[in-house]
Design an enzyme around this catalytic site. Structure first.
Site, PDB file in Angstrom:
ATOM      1  N   HIS A 188      36.633  42.231  29.833  1.00  0.00           N
ATOM      2  CA  HIS A 188      36.453  41.228  30.887  1.00  0.00           C
ATOM      3  C   HIS A 188      36.502  39.813  30.353  1.00  0.00           C
ATOM      4  CE1 HIS A 188      35.171  44.687  33.367  1.00  0.00           C
ATOM      5  NE2 HIS A 188      35.907  44.015  34.212  1.00  0.00           N
ATOM      6  N   GLU A 429      39.880  54.624  39.102  1.00  0.00           N
ATOM      7  CA  GLU A 429      39.725  54.171  37.723  1.00  0.00           C
ATOM      8  C   GLU A 429      38.837  55.107  36.902  1.00  0.00           C
ATOM      9  OE1 GLU A 429      38.040  50.223  37.651  1.00  0.00           O
ATOM     10  OE2 GLU A 429      36.657  50.641  39.286  1.00  0.00           O
ATOM     11  N   ASP A 453      39.968  50.529  33.259  1.00  0.00           N
ATOM     12  CA  ASP A 453      38.953  51.577  33.139  1.00  0.00           C
ATOM     13  C   ASP A 453      39.576  52.963  33.068  1.00  0.00           C
ATOM     14  OD1 ASP A 453      36.413  50.342  32.942  1.00  0.00           O
ATOM     15  OD2 ASP A 453      36.692  49.595  34.967  1.00  0.00           O
ATOM     16  N   CYS A 500      46.057  47.356  39.689  1.00  0.00           N
ATOM     17  CA  CYS A 500      45.502  46.019  39.474  1.00  0.00           C
ATOM     18  C   CYS A 500      44.874  45.863  38.090  1.00  0.00           C
ATOM     19  CB  CYS A 500      44.498  45.672  40.564  1.00  0.00           C
ATOM     20  SG  CYS A 500      43.075  46.764  40.589  1.00  0.00           S
TER      21      CYS A 500
HETATM   22  C1  PEP Z   1      40.363  47.962  36.017  1.00  0.00           C
HETATM   23  O1  PEP Z   1      39.456  48.672  35.578  1.00  0.00           O
HETATM   24  O2  PEP Z   1      41.564  48.101  35.699  1.00  0.00           O
HETATM   25  C2  PEP Z   1      40.064  46.873  36.963  1.00  0.00           C
HETATM   26  C3  PEP Z   1      41.009  46.222  37.578  1.00  0.00           C
HETATM   27  O3  PEP Z   1      38.756  46.529  37.128  1.00  0.00           O
HETATM   28  P1  PEP Z   1      37.924  45.735  36.009  1.00  0.00           P
HETATM   29  O4  PEP Z   1      38.903  45.246  34.969  1.00  0.00           O
HETATM   30  O5  PEP Z   1      37.241  44.602  36.667  1.00  0.00           O
HETATM   31  O6  PEP Z   1      37.005  46.760  35.490  1.00  0.00           O
HETATM   32 MG    MG Z   2      37.505  48.577  36.483  1.00  0.00          MG
END
Ligand code: PEP
Ligand code: MG
Length: 577
Positions: A188, A429, A453, A500
């Protein structure tokens, strides 16, 4: 001069003076002392308490929103807590140890005591104790985190590790670049540095140990290199690199108003991932077809964002209105994991597999219902879609859908208008959700695949750990089979699939993802034009052929090599910058 190679986390090139922010040096120095030195250590504690209080008081002011203000107040009270301070003093004189050691030992024992309590409120206090102890340790070592919060000049931040919440509290207007020892591309903190457009290189190993405050540093976020005390030749070469990058960026700007239509007419929608409301401008600037992922949890970390129903409503409304009539997918809060929000009582031994996202929301329905209500209220200002993170199976999905219906009912009773046709989707995910895609697809309007994830949990590789970053492989056959199956099951139920995760922004993945049948790709605005340019140059038929071909292969090494070569053959100057 020294050159460090890491992972390019956020593109751009920047040069400036280093500011070290090293957590390991904040770890308490453990020294035994003589009885005659006890008084001196007690004095140090006294001064550290005063310095910490002063530092915290500086953050109080009219601009600060309710929740952070409350946290500050709690921390200030703890710094006056006679029980806590008394125990530290006692520890020093009984065990004849230095002040840092005593702070750490007393804090740890308080934290374990609080954590073992069945009272949630008390458990939450343990996070505050840890935070307060960090302030004290900071003050004792004469190191000030405030330097990063109240910067007066431009710097390159060099750190061993960085939490998303720390990055939020920093004065980013003066951070020209970031060089980080840890992290993975899908962590993140990496996602955030891209969102804030700060050129950054991560996973540098031990670079921070070789840098001193004030050293001249160049961060090359395109090639993933960091130059410490660069010589003249290196600086000149980098100027050339920079000019090439700018020319490339200029070329990409021609893509802004074009649809992402492949040469045989097939269209893939490219949407933007947003972490903060302030990124709306960048999403619109690159011609995103909507917002595919708004990570709402960052509102709770951003002291100017705030998290009351009203504050959330205003933020959601702003994004929805600004993007209308294009759709905006807002994901309900995904706290936990590496996104710890102070005051929510999340402090776990194994947070990645822990109390995260819907797991947290379903046990804190007070927080969750407020969010759903704010979302429903905002839905009348444009085209909102709601999405749930970390769903692992149908029970959880049923539970969140049930709660949403309940909040809708409340709104109806109170005559609060909301969009009756609001679309609801789930993230895929967690591997169990991928395996149950046929079941889940019957219950929602769309899927959005979170590959950050999904890869982490499928390969069992922590997405933020630089030591195993080489194992985080989007082209692992296990991951690709999962993606293929999710698309197939979703399309059987006639629902669209978006992807995403960070894979959507990687130009190396673009053609393959289109070929696997993704209807939408959602990514940081920084990458959107590059992906559009690639997809506009190939046909859907070619992309499908590529996908079919690599799905026959048995290892990520073979697949990666094949796709790399394919891209180089197919595009004259295939480059990832
Ligand atoms: C992911 O896990 O790919 C996602 C888009 O959510 P985050 O990166 O916020 O966990
Ligand atoms: Mg995620």
């Amino acid at each position: 001069m020294r050159i460090f190679k890491g992972i390019a986390a956020s593109e751009g090139l920047s040069k400036g003076k280093a500011l070290l922010h090293v957590r390991s040096s904040m770890v308490a120095e453990k020294q035994h002392i003589m009885a005659k030195d006890v008084q001196g250590e007690l004095q140090k504690i006294h001064k550290a308490v005063e310095r910490s209080k002063k530092a915290l008081e500086e953050h109080q002011g009219p601009d600060i929103s309710a929740e952070p203000a409350e946290i500050l107040q709690t921390h200030l009270m703890m710094l006056s807590d006679p029980e806590y301070l008394g125990q530290i003093a006692q520890y020093i004189s009984t065990n004849l140890v230095c002040a840092q050691w005593a702070v750490e030992a007393v804090t740890e024992s308080m934290v374990s005591l609080l954590e073992s309590s069945s009272d949630e409120m008390l458990k939450e206090r343990s996070v505050d104790f840890r935070d307060v102890s960090l302030h004290l340790l900071d003050a004792l070592s004469n190191r000030s985190q405030r330097t990063v919060k109240n910067l007066t000049e431009d710097v390159i931040l060099v750190a061993d590790s960085l939490m998303p919440s720390e990055l939020f509290s920093m004065d980013k207007s003066h951070i020209l670049g970031i060089a980080l020892d840890g992290g993975g591309r899908a962590s993140h903190v990496a996602i955030l540095v891209r969102a804030f457009n700060i050129p950054s290189v991560i996973a540098l190993g031990s670079a921070s140990q070789k840098v001193h405050d004030g050293d001249e540093i160049i961060v090359d976020g395109n090639y993933g290199e960091v130059f410490v005390r660069p010589d003249l030749t290196a600086a000149q070469n980098l100027n050339e690199r920079y000019a090439r990058w700018q020319a490339h960026e200029q070329e990409l700007r021609q893509m802004i108003d074009l649809p992402t239509r492949m040469t045989d007419g097939h269209e893939v929608l490219l949407k933007a991932n947003l972490q903060t409301v302030s990124e709306i401008g960048s999403a619109k600037e690159v011609g995103a077809s909507g917002v595919g992922l708004f990570r709402s949890e960052f509102l709770f970390m951003d002291s100017v964002g705030g998290s009351t129903e009203e504050q959330q409503f205003e933020a959601y409304k702003e994004v929805i209105e600004a993007m209308a009539p294009l759709p905006v997918t807002i994901r309900t809060i995904d706290v936990g994991g590496d996104k710890v929000v102070p005051g929510m009582g999340i402090d776990e031994k194994n947070p990645i597999l822990g109390w995260r996202a819907v797991r947290f929301c379903l046990s804190r329905k007070d927080i969750f219902s407020v969010q759903l209500r704010a979302l429903l209220r905002a839905s009348v200002y444009g085209k909102l879609q709601i999405m749930f993170p970390m769903i692992s199976g149908v029970e959880e999905l049923n539970a969140v859908l049930h709660l949403l219906e309940h909040v809708k009912e409340e709104c109806r009773t109170e005559q609060i208008p909301f969009d009756p046709d609001i679309k609801v989707g789930t993230m895929i995910e967690v591997p169990s959700a991928a395996l149950c895609a046929d079941i889940l697809a019957k219950k929602v309007d769309f899927f959005s695949i979170g590959t950050n994830d999904l890869i982490q949990y499928t390969i069992a590789v922590d997405r933020g750990n630089e030591k195993i970053a080489h194992l985080f492989q989007p082209f692992h056959p296990g991951v690709l089979r999962s993606l293929q199956m999710i698309v197939e099951k979703a399309h059987q139920e006639n629902i669209p699939v978006s992807l995403c995760g960070e894979m959507a922004s990687d130009p190396l993945c673009s053609v393959l993802l289109a070929g696997l049948g993704m209807d939408e790709l959602s990514m940081g605005s920084q990458s959107l034009l590059q992906v559009r340019k690639i997809l506009r140059d190939v046909s859907f038929a070619e992309a499908k052929q590529l996908a079919d071909h690599v799905m026959e292969m048995d290892s990520y090494l073979t697949i990666t090599t094949y796709i790399r070569e394919w891209m180089h053959d197919r595009f004259d100057h295939f480059t990832t910058i």
